[in-house]
Design a protein around this motif. Structure first.
Motif, short mmCIF file in Angstrom:
data_model
loop_
_atom_site.label_atom_id
_atom_site.label_comp_id
_atom_site.label_asym_id
_atom_site.label_seq_id
_atom_site.Cartn_x
_atom_site.Cartn_y
_atom_site.Cartn_z
N ILE A 30 0.84 -1.19 0.00
CA ILE A 30 0.00 0.00 0.00
C ILE A 30 0.88 1.24 0.00
CG2 ILE A 30 -1.81 1.24 1.24
CD1 ILE A 30 -2.57 -1.50 2.47
N LYS A 31 0.67 2.11 -1.00
CA LYS A 31 1.45 3.34 -1.11
C LYS A 31 0.51 4.52 -1.33
CE LYS A 31 5.39 1.11 -3.29
NZ LYS A 31 6.22 1.03 -4.48
N PRO A 32 0.80 5.67 -0.73
CA PRO A 32 -0.02 6.85 -0.96
C PRO A 32 0.05 7.31 -2.42
CG PRO A 32 1.39 7.17 0.96
CD PRO A 32 1.84 5.92 0.27
N ARG A 33 -1.06 7.86 -2.92
CA ARG A 33 -1.14 8.41 -4.27
C ARG A 33 -1.26 9.94 -4.24
NH1 ARG A 33 -6.03 7.50 -6.71
NH2 ARG A 33 -5.09 8.13 -8.65
N LEU A 34 -0.93 10.53 -3.10
CA LEU A 34 -1.19 11.95 -2.92
C LEU A 34 -0.50 12.82 -3.95
CD1 LEU A 34 -2.72 13.96 -1.24
CD2 LEU A 34 -0.75 14.13 0.28
N ARG A 35 0.75 12.57 -4.23
CA ARG A 35 1.48 13.39 -5.21
C ARG A 35 0.75 13.39 -6.55
NH1 ARG A 35 6.80 11.42 -4.75
NH2 ARG A 35 6.88 12.77 -2.97
N GLU A 36 0.34 12.21 -6.98
CA GLU A 36 -0.39 12.07 -8.24
C GLU A 36 -1.73 12.81 -8.20
OE1 GLU A 36 -2.77 8.31 -10.27
OE2 GLU A 36 -0.98 7.90 -9.08
N LEU A 37 -2.45 12.68 -7.10
CA LEU A 37 -3.75 13.33 -6.97
C LEU A 37 -3.63 14.85 -6.97
CD1 LEU A 37 -5.23 10.93 -4.29
CD2 LEU A 37 -6.00 11.14 -6.65
N LEU A 38 -2.62 15.36 -6.28
CA LEU A 38 -2.41 16.81 -6.25
C LEU A 38 -2.03 17.34 -7.62
CD1 LEU A 38 -0.55 17.31 -2.85
CD2 LEU A 38 -2.96 17.75 -3.37
N LYS A 39 -1.18 16.59 -8.33
CA LYS A 39 -0.76 17.00 -9.67
C LYS A 39 -1.97 17.07 -10.61
CE LYS A 39 2.61 16.02 -13.28
NZ LYS A 39 3.67 15.15 -13.73
N GLN B 184 3.80 8.51 7.83
CA GLN B 184 2.82 8.59 8.91
C GLN B 184 1.43 8.83 8.32
OE1 GLN B 184 3.20 11.99 11.54
NE2 GLN B 184 2.49 10.78 13.25
N HIS B 185 0.44 8.10 8.84
CA HIS B 185 -0.95 8.24 8.38
C HIS B 185 -1.86 8.35 9.59
CE1 HIS B 185 0.95 5.41 5.33
NE2 HIS B 185 0.79 6.53 4.67
N LEU B 186 -2.16 9.55 10.01
CA LEU B 186 -3.12 9.73 11.10
C LEU B 186 -4.53 9.67 10.53
CD1 LEU B 186 -1.44 12.57 13.16
CD2 LEU B 186 -1.28 10.10 13.49
N ASP B 187 -5.41 8.99 11.24
CA ASP B 187 -6.76 8.77 10.71
C ASP B 187 -7.47 10.06 10.38
OD1 ASP B 187 -7.04 9.41 13.39
OD2 ASP B 187 -8.37 7.75 13.86
N TRP B 188 -7.45 11.06 11.24
CA TRP B 188 -8.20 12.29 10.94
C TRP B 188 -7.61 13.03 9.75
CZ3 TRP B 188 -6.83 17.45 11.14
CH2 TRP B 188 -5.65 17.78 11.79
N HIS B 189 -6.29 12.87 9.53
CA HIS B 189 -5.67 13.47 8.35
C HIS B 189 -6.24 12.84 7.08
CE1 HIS B 189 -1.74 14.69 10.63
NE2 HIS B 189 -2.80 15.31 11.08
N LEU B 190 -6.34 11.50 7.09
CA LEU B 190 -6.86 10.80 5.91
C LEU B 190 -8.29 11.24 5.59
CD1 LEU B 190 -5.56 7.17 6.52
CD2 LEU B 190 -4.52 9.00 5.19
N PHE B 191 -9.13 11.33 6.61
CA PHE B 191 -10.51 11.74 6.40
C PHE B 191 -10.57 13.18 5.87
CE2 PHE B 191 -11.37 8.08 9.07
CZ PHE B 191 -12.50 7.55 8.49
N SER C 180 2.73 17.45 8.00
CA SER C 180 2.02 16.18 8.15
C SER C 180 1.59 15.63 6.80
CB SER C 180 0.79 16.36 9.05
OG SER C 180 1.18 16.70 10.35
N ILE C 181 1.18 16.51 5.90
CA ILE C 181 0.82 16.08 4.55
C ILE C 181 2.05 15.51 3.85
CG2 ILE C 181 0.10 16.92 2.27
CD1 ILE C 181 -1.83 18.81 3.78
N SER C 182 3.20 16.13 4.04
CA SER C 182 4.45 15.64 3.46
C SER C 182 4.79 14.26 4.01
CB SER C 182 5.58 16.62 3.75
OG SER C 182 6.80 16.14 3.25
N ARG C 183 4.62 14.06 5.32
CA ARG C 183 4.91 12.74 5.91
C ARG C 183 3.98 11.67 5.34
NH1 ARG C 183 6.10 15.97 10.40
NH2 ARG C 183 3.98 15.86 11.21
N PHE C 184 2.71 12.03 5.13
CA PHE C 184 1.77 11.09 4.52
C PHE C 184 2.22 10.75 3.10
CE2 PHE C 184 -2.08 10.81 1.74
CZ PHE C 184 -2.36 9.49 2.02
#
Length: 66
Positions: free
Chosen positions: A4-13, A41-48, A32-36
């Motif tokens: 499982i890997k975050p897709r955040l960079r792709e989604l933001l782009k 680090q993945h804090l639950d409230w950050h993900l939501f 915190s967004i950078s750590r995700f």
């Protein structure tokens, strides 16, 4: 085993957003967004908060490989 890997960079782009802009939208600190994004680090409230701001499911924040 799942990989499982975050897709955040792709989604933001795709949306033309920066981590700083997402931070403003969510109230989640940019650090915190950078750590995700780095899969540190993945804090639950950050993900939501991030999923809600991007109008996607929490699952869509991740690339899941079996």
């Amino acid at each position: 085993m799942l990989n499982i890997k975050p897709r955040l960079r792709e989604l933001l782009k795709e949306r033309g957003l920066t981590q700083g802009q997402l931070s403003e939208m969510t109230g989640v600190a940019q650090a915190s967004i950078s750590r995700f994004d780095k899969n540190e680090q993945h804090l639950d409230w950050h993900l939501f908060s991030i999923a809600k701001a991007l109008d996607i499911s929490i699952e869509a924040l991740f690339k899941i490989e079996e």
